[in-house]
Design an enzyme around this catalytic site. Structure first.
Site, PDB file in Angstrom:
ATOM      1  N   ARG A 118       2.680 -10.955  -1.286  1.00 20.53           N
ATOM      2  CA  ARG A 118       4.014 -11.050  -1.540  1.00 20.53           C
ATOM      3  C   ARG A 118       4.826 -12.122  -0.937  1.00 20.53           C
ATOM      4  NH1 ARG A 118       6.806  -6.353  -3.965  1.00 20.53           N
ATOM      5  NH2 ARG A 118       5.580  -6.130  -5.707  1.00 20.53           N
ATOM      6  N   LYS A 150      11.611  14.888  -0.377  1.00 22.46           N
ATOM      7  CA  LYS A 150      10.450  14.387  -0.132  1.00 22.46           C
ATOM      8  C   LYS A 150       9.673  15.781   0.485  1.00 22.46           C
ATOM      9  CE  LYS A 150       7.906  10.334   1.186  1.00 22.46           C
ATOM     10  NZ  LYS A 150       8.055   8.765   1.157  1.00 22.46           N
ATOM     11  N   GLU A 164       8.972  -7.850   1.981  1.00 23.23           N
ATOM     12  CA  GLU A 164       7.976  -8.672   2.847  1.00 23.23           C
ATOM     13  C   GLU A 164       8.438 -10.225   2.875  1.00 23.23           C
ATOM     14  OE1 GLU A 164       7.239  -6.358   0.509  1.00 23.23           O
ATOM     15  OE2 GLU A 164       6.099  -4.850   1.802  1.00 23.23           O
TER      16      GLU A 164
HETATM   17  C1  LIG Z   1       4.981  -4.507  -1.621  1.00 25.50           C
HETATM   18  C2  LIG Z   1       4.870  -3.055  -0.754  1.00 25.50           C
HETATM   19  N1  LIG Z   1       5.060  -2.907   0.263  1.00 25.50           N
HETATM   20  C3  LIG Z   1       4.802  -1.873   1.206  1.00 25.50           C
HETATM   21  C4  LIG Z   1       4.339  -0.791   0.433  1.00 25.50           C
HETATM   22  C5  LIG Z   1       3.768   0.520   1.207  1.00 25.50           C
HETATM   23  N2  LIG Z   1       4.758   1.595   0.733  1.00 25.50           N
HETATM   24  C6  LIG Z   1       4.218   2.574  -0.203  1.00 25.50           C
HETATM   25  S1  LIG Z   1       5.315   3.769  -0.603  1.00 25.50           S
HETATM   26  C7  LIG Z   1       6.442   3.230   0.473  1.00 25.50           C
HETATM   27  C8  LIG Z   1       7.680   3.806   0.652  1.00 25.50           C
HETATM   28  C9  LIG Z   1       8.235   3.988  -0.828  1.00 25.50           C
HETATM   29  O1  LIG Z   1       9.454   4.713  -0.796  1.00 25.50           O
HETATM   30  P1  LIG Z   1      10.200   5.094  -2.139  1.00 25.50           P
HETATM   31  O2  LIG Z   1       9.956   4.133  -3.139  1.00 25.50           O
HETATM   32  O3  LIG Z   1      11.581   5.731  -1.729  1.00 25.50           O
HETATM   33  O4  LIG Z   1       9.149   6.402  -2.411  1.00 25.50           O
HETATM   34  P2  LIG Z   1       8.927   7.750  -2.089  1.00 25.50           P
HETATM   35  O5  LIG Z   1       7.692   7.830  -1.209  1.00 25.50           O
HETATM   36  O6  LIG Z   1       9.853   8.003  -1.156  1.00 25.50           O
HETATM   37  O7  LIG Z   1       8.951   8.594  -3.181  1.00 25.50           O
HETATM   38  C10 LIG Z   1       5.941   1.793   1.263  1.00 25.50           C
HETATM   39  C11 LIG Z   1       6.715   1.169   2.064  1.00 25.50           C
HETATM   40  C12 LIG Z   1       3.929  -1.009  -0.983  1.00 25.50           C
HETATM   41  N3  LIG Z   1       3.263  -0.023  -1.667  1.00 25.50           N
HETATM   42  N4  LIG Z   1       4.259  -2.086  -1.716  1.00 25.50           N
HETATM   43 MG   LIG Z   2      12.252   7.595  -1.186  1.00 28.25          MG
END
Ligand SMILES: Cc1ncc(C[n+]2csc(CCOP(=O)(O)OP(=O)(O)O)c2C)c(N)n1
Ligand SMILES: [Mg+2]
Ligand SMILES: CC(=O)[C@@H](O)[C@H](O)COP(=O)(O)O
Length: 637
Positions: A396, A282, A368
């Site tokens: 959710r 990242k 959630e």
């Molecule tokens: C249901 C839900 N909960 C929380 C979020 C907030 N959120 C957006 S991106 C993220 C982290 C995502 O991590 P990952 O899937 O590993 O993607 P990366 O950013 O590392 O590429 C979170 C918690 C969301 N978008 N949807």
């Molecule tokens: Mg990730």
């Protein structure tokens, strides 16, 4: 001429050789840093998927083969490669590119994702649909290690695993992080796949052997990669995915474009569900992001494109900061208070509580539903959980709020950040559904504090409620200065009073300053006004009924969905008590809002003191001429 200038669509990638692809990846990173540092946006996730996205577009035939990005915040490179470079100047701004996939922008965007963990279900449905309609397409889902912690993803895996001929490629983009490092058993499992010693030892052996082989240049490269791939199939643990009956390919170095392409090609040829495990970094290529411990620049505001330092640092505190500090203070007084986050420790402000009380803070992953049901369990065990979550993501877990918390009369406090219109993240991220869905939960208490003092008081009152769900909601903005009450009637704060009791303005939370402006405009016109803030909007305070009886007209203003919202709830209570004072609700209409700044959206919706006061003046001076739905009309502008 930079290579990037020649890329108008995925076809333009076809003839590029390895060196050109490496150069293009560099140009894309520079483009991302330079543009996103000016507009703000999800920089870190996109810097990590440059090679992966190039490979996806070279191996698959988008848009015929749909590429579904989970959450969608990492789709910028996909946008760049599908003819949308120019749009980055106005990323997430009114009239500009969306921060997520958008069907109105491009045929290459099949799913307007943004809430995490839904991509595998979408991909399964698409692939099953194409199989039924006889279309020869492969569907690709790109899902992060964080999104893979969501229960929905596992419901889909469970279902996909038994459909052996589903042409579906799941790319697990494993950068080890959500915002902070991804937590949980799955994250541990991915790490074990990533770091399996047998595979590493095998690689060392190949490297040593290579130094003795006469092959050089591309031939050596091909040979090395061929061996690596073969070795992985034999030595790397296939683990959970294979045990579930899915083909597993990996782990793949996600920044080695040749290796990624090879794995994707292999997966595409397989013809059934395959999971390709890709390791990425990242924030890759931007030093400030790579070493940013908190979140690797998951989401940035405007920053300096060299140093990564924020450009505008607002000295005023935001609601999140104030909540964060109050919760630590409460934690010191109450050992039973525990905190839960669904993978958003810093964004929800829980990091301070976690620093002070690590053993009382739980990050459950992007889960959630589990967070809420687990909170019910914690409460039943004698603790008082505070679930800190963005308003939109509580959607959710609605069922768990009703069945696990409310029905069981458990004392759980929900702190809803980003409530109301948030703006630039687009339709899905506005926190405008919470009041409507929570209004129907029996026994639930909901406060929408107007300032820091009220936030602190509401939070303390909320954690004192031991037998029902309690909710404190606030927005993304900075805090307004304290707004003191003229007097308080059994919990309802009277903020301004002038003249006869003609118009009762009921203002909630972040809209209290707006209510005050409306009140001023009305008194300037000689109309008698009482402005109140109930603070606790649910359940409806009986004082509101008395006040309603004493006035000719009620105006309710709320930074939430107007249909079934707080004004609507009050209106119902009035009818139930046969109080016929007309009430007009002003709030966010039941439609999806395009991305723009909060101010622009409120203006567009007519949620300004001028519009609201205009309605009220008309209604007072010419009551017969104002249609019953006039208040709602102006909010649908
Ligand atoms: C249901 C839900 N909960 C929380 C979020 C907030 N959120 C957006 S991106 C993220 C982290 C995502 O991590 P990952 O899937 O590993 O993607 P990366 O950013 O590392 O590429 C979170 C918690 C969301 N978008 N949807
Ligand atoms: Mg990730
Ligand atoms: C993708 C996602 O859901 C989050 O990253 C969200 O964009 C964060 O919003 P804030 O920037 O308001 O914290």
């Amino acid at each position: 001429m930079p290579l990037l200038d020649r890329i108008r669509g995925p076809r333009d990638l076809e003839d590029l050789n390895r060196d050109e692809l490496i150069q293009l990846a560099e140009e894309i990173r520079a483009f991302l840093v330079s543009n996103v540092s000016r507009t703000g946006g999800h920089l870190g996730p996109n810097l990590g998927v440059v090679e992966l996205t190039l490979a996806l577009h070279r191996v698959f035939d988008s848009p015929k083969d749909p590429i579904v990005f989970d959450t969608g915040h990492q789709s910028y490179v996909h946008k760049i490669l599908t003819g949308r470079q120019a749009g980055f100047a106005k990323l997430r701004q009114k009239g500009g590119l969306s921060g997520y996939p958008s069907r109105s922008e491009s045929d290459h965007d099949w799913v307007e994702s943004s809430h995490a963990s839904s991509s595998l279900s979408w991909a399964e449905g698409l692939a099953k649909g194409f199989r039924l309609t006889g279309e020869d397409r492969t569907v690709v889902a790109v899902i992060g290690d964080g999104a893979l912690t969501g229960g929905m993803a596992w419901e889909a895996v469970n279902n996909i695993a038994i459909q052996k001929d589903l042409p579906l490629v799941i790319v697990a983009n494993d950068n080890g992080r959500s915002y902070t490092p991804t937590v949980g058993g799955l994250a541990r499992h991915l790490t074990s796949l990533r770091t399996d010693r047998r595979y590493e030892q095998g690689l060392d052996f190949i490297r040593r052997t290579m130094t003795q082989t006469p092959l050089v240049g591309p031939a050596a490269y091909e040979w090395f990669h061929g061996l690596k791939t073969g070795l992985k199939d034999v030595l790397a643990p296939q683990g959970l995915f294979a045990d579930l009956g899915m083909k597993y390919v990996g782990p793949i170095d996600g920044h080695d474009i040749v290796e990624v392409e090879r794995a994707l090609t292999q997966a595409k040829r397989f013809g059934g569900p395959v999971i390709v495990h890709v390791l990425t970094q990242k924030g890759r290529g931007f030093a400030a992001a790579e070493k940013h411990e908190e979140d690797r620049f998951h989401s940035v505001g405007r920053i300096d494109e060299i140093t990564g330092e924020p450009i505008l640092v607002n000295p005023q505190r935001a609601w999140t900061d104030v909540f964060s500090e109050h919760l630590v203070a409460i934690g010191r007084e109450r050992e039973d208070v525990v905190a839960i986050t669904a993978a958003m420790l810093h964004p929800t402000g829980l990091h301070r509580f976690a620093e002070a009380f690590p053993e009382r803070t739980f990050d459950v992953g992007i889960a959630e539903q589990h967070a809420v049901a687990s909170a019910a369990g914690l409460a039943a065990a004698g603790l008082h959980p505070v679930v800190a979550i963005y308003s939109t993501f509580l959607n959710r877990a609605f069922d768990q709020v009703v069945m696990d918390v409310a029905l069981h009369r458990q004392g759980v406090t929900f702190v809803l950040d980003r409530a109301g219109v948030t703006g630039s993240d687009g339709a899905s991220h506005n926190g405008v559904w919470d009041c409507s869905i929570l209004s129907v939960v029996p026994g639930l208490h909901l406060a929408a504090p107007r300032d820091e003092v009220r936030l602190g008081e509401a939070l303390r009152a909320a954690v004192d409620i031991a037998d029902a769900p309690s909710v404190v909601r606030f927005g993304k903005d900075i805090l307004p200065p304290a707004i003191e009450a003229v007097r308080s009637i059994d919990g309802v704060d009277v903020l301004a009073e002038s003249g006869e009791r003609q118009v009762l303005v009921v203002a909630h939370g972040a809209f209290v300053p707006l209510g005050l402006e409306v009140g001023e405009r009305l008194s300037d016109q000689g109309i008698g006004v009482t402005l109140v803030d109930p603070v606790w909007a649910l359940p409806v305070n009986p004082v509101m009924l008395d006040l309603a009886r004493e006035h000719d007209l009620i105006i309710s203003v709320e930074d939430s969905g107007v249909v079934g919202g707080l004004g609507s709830r009050l209106s119902q209570e009035l009818r139930r008590h046969e109080i016929d004072t007309p009430l007009r609700e002003f709030g966010v209409p039941d439609r999806f809002l395009g991305h723009a700044s909060r101010g622009q959206i409120l203006e567009e919706l007519g949620l300004t003191s001028q519009e609201i006061a205009r309605y009220a003046v008309e209604a007072v001076l010419r009551p017969q001429a104002v249609p019953a739905t006039a208040g709602l009309d102006s909010s649908e502008a």
